[in-house]
Design a protein around this motif. Structure first.
Motif, PDB file in Angstrom:
ATOM      1  N   HIS A  65      25.759  16.677  28.641  1.00 32.96           N
ATOM      2  CA  HIS A  65      26.112  15.445  27.938  1.00 32.96           C
ATOM      3  C   HIS A  65      25.904  15.630  26.437  1.00 32.96           C
ATOM      4  N   PRO A  66      26.987  15.888  25.680  1.00 31.37           N
ATOM      5  CA  PRO A  66      26.833  16.122  24.244  1.00 31.37           C
ATOM      6  C   PRO A  66      26.473  14.855  23.487  1.00 31.37           C
ATOM      7  N   ILE A  67      25.430  14.947  22.670  1.00 32.35           N
ATOM      8  CA  ILE A  67      25.067  13.863  21.757  1.00 32.35           C
ATOM      9  C   ILE A  67      25.282  14.402  20.342  1.00 32.35           C
ATOM     10  N   VAL A  68      26.339  13.942  19.712  1.00 31.13           N
ATOM     11  CA  VAL A  68      26.666  14.390  18.357  1.00 31.13           C
ATOM     12  C   VAL A  68      26.742  13.167  17.464  1.00 31.13           C
ATOM     13  N   ASP A  69      25.850  13.075  16.500  1.00 28.57           N
ATOM     14  CA  ASP A  69      25.861  11.954  15.570  1.00 28.57           C
ATOM     15  C   ASP A  69      26.536  12.407  14.284  1.00 28.57           C
ATOM     16  N   LEU A  70      27.676  11.797  13.973  1.00 24.46           N
ATOM     17  CA  LEU A  70      28.471  12.259  12.837  1.00 24.46           C
ATOM     18  C   LEU A  70      27.721  12.182  11.516  1.00 24.46           C
ATOM     19  N   SER A  71      26.773  11.264  11.402  1.00 27.04           N
ATOM     20  CA  SER A  71      26.047  11.150  10.136  1.00 27.04           C
ATOM     21  C   SER A  71      25.290  12.429   9.798  1.00 27.04           C
ATOM     22  N   THR A  72      24.939  13.212  10.794  1.00 31.81           N
ATOM     23  CA  THR A  72      24.166  14.430  10.551  1.00 31.81           C
ATOM     24  C   THR A  72      25.017  15.695  10.615  1.00 31.81           C
ATOM     25  N   THR A  73      26.309  15.544  10.884  1.00 30.16           N
ATOM     26  CA  THR A  73      27.132  16.738  11.085  1.00 30.16           C
ATOM     27  C   THR A  73      28.447  16.732  10.313  1.00 30.16           C
ATOM     28  N   PHE A  74      28.886  15.581   9.814  1.00 35.24           N
ATOM     29  CA  PHE A  74      30.223  15.475   9.233  1.00 35.24           C
ATOM     30  C   PHE A  74      30.151  15.602   7.716  1.00 35.24           C
ATOM     31  N   TYR A  75      30.669  16.703   7.199  1.00 35.72           N
ATOM     32  CA  TYR A  75      30.639  16.905   5.753  1.00 35.72           C
ATOM     33  C   TYR A  75      31.883  17.664   5.297  1.00 35.72           C
ATOM     34  N   THR A  76      33.045  17.168   5.721  1.00 39.42           N
ATOM     35  CA  THR A  76      34.280  17.881   5.400  1.00 39.42           C
ATOM     36  C   THR A  76      34.577  17.890   3.905  1.00 39.42           C
ATOM     37  N   GLN A  77      34.040  16.929   3.176  1.00 36.94           N
ATOM     38  CA  GLN A  77      34.298  16.890   1.743  1.00 36.94           C
ATOM     39  C   GLN A  77      33.381  17.832   0.964  1.00 36.94           C
ATOM     40  N   VAL A  78      32.347  18.341   1.601  1.00 41.58           N
ATOM     41  CA  VAL A  78      31.330  19.199   0.996  1.00 41.58           C
ATOM     42  C   VAL A  78      30.568  18.439  -0.088  1.00 41.58           C
ATOM     43  N   ALA A  79      31.274  18.017  -1.134  1.00 40.41           N
ATOM     44  CA  ALA A  79      30.667  17.163  -2.165  1.00 40.41           C
ATOM     45  C   ALA A  79      31.454  15.861  -2.235  1.00 40.41           C
ATOM     46  N   GLY A  80      30.762  14.774  -2.533  1.00 39.76           N
ATOM     47  CA  GLY A  80      31.428  13.470  -2.571  1.00 39.76           C
ATOM     48  C   GLY A  80      31.135  12.696  -1.308  1.00 39.76           C
ATOM     49  N   SER A  81      32.031  11.790  -0.919  1.00 42.37           N
ATOM     50  CA  SER A  81      31.842  11.002   0.298  1.00 42.37           C
ATOM     51  C   SER A  81      31.752  11.921   1.511  1.00 42.37           C
ATOM     52  N   ASN A  82      30.825  11.614   2.396  1.00 44.34           N
ATOM     53  CA  ASN A  82      30.610  12.436   3.598  1.00 44.34           C
ATOM     54  C   ASN A  82      30.327  13.896   3.243  1.00 44.34           C
ATOM     55  N   GLY A  83      29.549  14.101   2.218  1.00 44.25           N
ATOM     56  CA  GLY A  83      29.295  15.442   1.725  1.00 44.25           C
ATOM     57  C   GLY A  83      28.045  16.084   2.304  1.00 44.25           C
ATOM     58  N   MET A  84      27.855  17.342   1.932  1.00 42.76           N
ATOM     59  CA  MET A  84      26.724  18.123   2.425  1.00 42.76           C
ATOM     60  C   MET A  84      25.383  17.542   1.998  1.00 42.76           C
ATOM     61  N   ARG A  85      25.313  16.997   0.778  1.00 42.58           N
ATOM     62  CA  ARG A  85      24.036  16.443   0.323  1.00 42.58           C
ATOM     63  C   ARG A  85      23.549  15.354   1.268  1.00 42.58           C
ATOM     64  N   GLN A  86      24.487  14.483   1.654  1.00 43.71           N
ATOM     65  CA  GLN A  86      24.101  13.383   2.538  1.00 43.71           C
ATOM     66  C   GLN A  86      23.698  13.888   3.917  1.00 43.71           C
ATOM     67  N   ALA A  87      24.491  14.822   4.463  1.00 42.84           N
ATOM     68  CA  ALA A  87      24.202  15.329   5.809  1.00 42.84           C
ATOM     69  C   ALA A  87      22.842  16.024   5.848  1.00 42.84           C
ATOM     70  N   MET A  88      22.552  16.823   4.826  1.00 40.49           N
ATOM     71  CA  MET A  88      21.276  17.539   4.787  1.00 40.49           C
ATOM     72  C   MET A  88      20.111  16.579   4.583  1.00 40.49           C
ATOM     73  N   PHE A  89      20.349  15.498   3.856  1.00 39.66           N
ATOM     74  CA  PHE A  89      19.323  14.484   3.660  1.00 39.66           C
ATOM     75  C   PHE A  89      19.055  13.733   4.962  1.00 39.66           C
ATOM     76  N   ILE A  90      20.138  13.342   5.640  1.00 40.80           N
ATOM     77  CA  ILE A  90      20.013  12.496   6.823  1.00 40.80           C
ATOM     78  C   ILE A  90      19.280  13.203   7.951  1.00 40.80           C
ATOM     79  N   GLU A  91      19.486  14.530   8.109  1.00 42.15           N
ATOM     80  CA  GLU A  91      18.832  15.211   9.215  1.00 42.15           C
ATOM     81  C   GLU A  91      17.321  15.325   9.018  1.00 42.15           C
ATOM     82  N   ARG A  92      16.854  14.914   7.839  1.00 38.14           N
ATOM     83  CA  ARG A  92      15.414  14.915   7.580  1.00 38.14           C
ATOM     84  C   ARG A  92      14.810  13.509   7.648  1.00 38.14           C
TER      85      ARG A  92
END
Length: 254
Positions: A65-92
């Motif tokens: 049963h896959p549990i994937v939360d997009l807030s911690t994995t989705f960073y297609t923009q790399v920088a900007g909206s839905n960026g890597m900074r946010q994803a790396m912050f959220i997983e902490r």
């Protein structure tokens, strides 16, 4: 020595050192699935790849049963909206794992596999804590070199591995990258993804063997090129309906 050679060495090391833990992980998974339950799978960041490799895809079957939360994995923009900074912050962020788990009925008859190379970020650590506290057997897939390189930053003073019944060591080095390049101070070419995917498929195959031995033949999602269009369609529907049945049973009810 190029990356493929180093990656092959890494997989060989996993094969030599993790046999007992891989066998135990498959046993735990098969018992949960044969019991009518699920094996929850979870990872943040690039560890999401291990979750997606397990199910659903060709050569896979329901029960995971896959549990994937997009807030911690989705960073297609790399920088900007839905960026890597946010994803790396959220997983902490402490407390997010509890919010995710609040969506599900946590049954001791189920099991879980939690992926985190570092094993230090709050979300995977607390995910394992919550699952283990609820009585589920937890398998941690992590790099012990990486996780032991620094003191844990979580307020509990613990790592992912501290909340697992079984720990599968990816054996990747500190910093993950496998190759030194002349003229570069830092190594390049991470190994954790290929290591995690190898672990996933080893567990998947071993679990399938135990399921068949236990009396259940799982519907394996298969390509029409392999089994023909009609059979491929039948397997697809059977796998997805079985997954839906199991997933509905663990979705938290009012």
């Amino acid at each position: 020595m190029k990356w493929i050679s180093r990656a092959m060495d890494l997989l060989g090391e996993i094969e030599r050192t993790q046999e007992e833990n891989l066998a135990e992980a498959a046993r735990i998974a098969s018992e949960a699935i044969l019991g009518g339950g699920v094996v929850h799978t979870f990872g943040t960041g690039h560890s999401r790849i291990g979750v997606e490799e397990m199910f659903p895809r060709y050569g896979s079957y329901p029960g995971f049963h896959p549990i994937v939360d997009l807030s911690t994995t989705f960073y297609t923009q790399v920088a900007g909206s839905n960026g890597m900074r946010q994803a790396m912050f959220i997983e902490r962020v402490e407390g997010l794992a509890d919010a995710i788990l609040a969506n599900f009925e946590l049954r001791p008859s189920d099991a879980a596999i939690v992926f985190s190379v570092s094993g230090l970020n709050a979300v995977p650590v607390e995910m394992a804590m919550g699952l283990h506290k609820a009585g589920l057997r937890v398998v941690a897939v992590t790099s012990m070199n990486e996780t032991m390189a620094v003191e844990p930053g979580h307020p509990s003073g613990t790592r992912l591995a501290d909340h697992a019944d079984v720990v599968i060591d990816l054996r990747t080095p500190v910093g993950d990258a496998l190759c030194q390049v002349e003229g570069l101070a830092e190594p390049v070419g991470p190994g954790s993804t290929v290591a995690a995917v190898a672990v996933v498929n080893e567990i998947k195959v071993r679990t399938a063997e135990l399921l068949v031995a236990g009396g259940w033949t799982p519907p394996v999602i298969s390509s029409a090129k392999l089994v023909g269009a009609a059979r491929s369609g039948e397997l697809f529907e059977a796998a997805y309906l079985e997954h839906a049945r199991r997933a509905a049973a663990v979705l938290r009810k009012p």
